[in-house]
Design an enzyme around this catalytic site. Sequence first.
Site, PDB file in Angstrom:
ATOM      1  N   ASP A  17       0.790  -1.228  -0.054  1.00 30.86           N
ATOM      2  CA  ASP A  17       0.146   0.073   0.152  1.00 30.86           C
ATOM      3  C   ASP A  17       0.925   1.274   0.097  1.00 30.86           C
ATOM      4  OD1 ASP A  17       0.992  -0.441   2.508  1.00 30.86           O
ATOM      5  OD2 ASP A  17      -0.838  -0.972   3.347  1.00 30.86           O
ATOM      6  N   GLU A  43      -9.755  -1.780   5.694  1.00 31.67           N
ATOM      7  CA  GLU A  43     -10.211  -1.540   6.778  1.00 31.67           C
ATOM      8  C   GLU A  43     -11.802  -2.233   6.832  1.00 31.67           C
ATOM      9  OE1 GLU A  43      -8.739  -0.007   8.932  1.00 31.67           O
ATOM     10  OE2 GLU A  43      -7.716   1.968   8.460  1.00 31.67           O
ATOM     11  N   HIS A  54      -6.940  -4.917  10.096  1.00 29.33           N
ATOM     12  CA  HIS A  54      -6.705  -4.761   8.556  1.00 29.33           C
ATOM     13  C   HIS A  54      -5.551  -5.158   8.341  1.00 29.33           C
ATOM     14  CE1 HIS A  54      -4.775  -0.452   9.785  1.00 29.33           C
ATOM     15  NE2 HIS A  54      -3.868  -1.355   9.160  1.00 29.33           N
ATOM     16  N   ASP A  81      -7.395  -2.831  14.241  1.00 28.28           N
ATOM     17  CA  ASP A  81      -8.840  -3.237  13.860  1.00 28.28           C
ATOM     18  C   ASP A  81      -8.978  -4.432  12.879  1.00 28.28           C
ATOM     19  OD1 ASP A  81      -7.863  -2.310  11.313  1.00 28.28           O
ATOM     20  OD2 ASP A  81      -9.241  -0.375  11.424  1.00 28.28           O
TER      21      ASP A  81
HETATM   22  C1  GLP Z   1      -0.488   0.370   8.487  1.00 30.79           C
HETATM   23  C2  GLP Z   1      -0.054  -0.733   7.218  1.00 30.79           C
HETATM   24  C3  GLP Z   1      -0.381  -2.242   7.567  1.00 30.79           C
HETATM   25  C4  GLP Z   1       0.121  -2.493   8.734  1.00 30.79           C
HETATM   26  C5  GLP Z   1      -0.261  -1.830   9.792  1.00 30.79           C
HETATM   27  C6  GLP Z   1       0.285  -2.085  11.337  1.00 30.79           C
HETATM   28  O1  GLP Z   1      -1.759   0.316   8.641  1.00 30.79           O
HETATM   29  N1  GLP Z   1      -0.915  -0.099   6.120  1.00 30.79           N
HETATM   30  O2  GLP Z   1       0.319  -2.887   6.356  1.00 30.79           O
HETATM   31  O3  GLP Z   1       0.312  -3.952   8.989  1.00 30.79           O
HETATM   32  O4  GLP Z   1       0.175  -0.284   9.525  1.00 30.79           O
HETATM   33  O5  GLP Z   1       1.424  -1.458  11.506  1.00 30.79           O
HETATM   34  P1  GLP Z   1       2.413  -1.692  12.721  1.00 30.79           P
HETATM   35  O6  GLP Z   1       3.281  -2.882  12.223  1.00 30.79           O
HETATM   36  O7  GLP Z   1       3.336  -0.568  12.870  1.00 30.79           O
HETATM   37  O8  GLP Z   1       1.568  -1.927  13.806  1.00 30.79           O
END
Ligand code: GLP
Length: 274
Positions: free
Chosen positions: A67, A143, A138, A136
């Site tokens: 993304d 989402e 995702h 959440d």
């Molecule tokens: C973002 C990314 C996800 C990732 C999530 C969790 O939303 N788009 O791909 O898994 O963050 O991030 P973290 O690893 O910092 O908790």
Amino acid sequence: MNVIICKDKRAVAKEAYKLVRQRVMCGRAKVLGLPTGSTPQGLYQELVRGFKKGEIDFSDVHTFNLDEYIGMAPQDPHSYRHFMDEHLFSHVNIKWDNVYFLDGLTADIDRECARYEEAIVSLGGIKLQVVGIGRDGHIGFNEPGTSLTSRTHMITLAQSTIADNARLFFGGDEEKVPRWALSMGVGTVLDSDEVLMLAVGASKAEAIQGMLEGPITSMNTSSALQLHPNVTVILDEAAATRLKYRDYYHRIAPGNEEAMLKYLAAARRKAGLE
Ligand code: GLP
């Protein structure tokens, strides 16, 4: 799903590195899907360390990131592209032409999303998709409420995601976090041959419980991974605290198949079949 529960986030990174390295070096995963966030940072450190020691080679690896924020130039220090350059790509021998990213500055979102899907298909599909998980549930930026068959698309970020990502990317300033992103869809992730999910910390415990033990629902898009036949989930103890079937996951952990084969061979010998 294979569930591996590790002591801490360092152990998660090491276990994840073992799997990624094995898949890349045996030639099974030359097309990788990659995530951003704090969770995969340990894996990226291990990949860089492994590359420097000659354990892993990226010269014929292609990557697709999950993304990117809308409105973000690749060189912007808050972009996911910049994150990947800083944490992985600039430290290993990947060819820049083999790095695929969604263009957050595209003038034509539908075309950009279609281009990404086509590029994935043209390389034979993603062999190993690494994902993290949002609080959440995702995956990518899919989402709650996103269709579980979605392809690469534009998504409006949930408030909890904006708050979480402000911490990591924007010095805590939520106002600076874009409200929209481009993301591979849940269906895009499900199309990969293999998925590796990483999660660390207590803030992920509820989402992880829903993903592994809850119903398949677009309210926790990671739960769609229950439909995928080849998923490994590597967790630290904190992310695993809410799991009801922990003991069972330990029983089916790596080594289980070898034990079963040994048992079967002994039974066959006893039956005079070998
Ligand atoms: C973002 C990314 C996800 C990732 C999530 C969790 O939303 N788009 O791909 O898994 O963050 O991030 P973290 O690893 O910092 O908790």
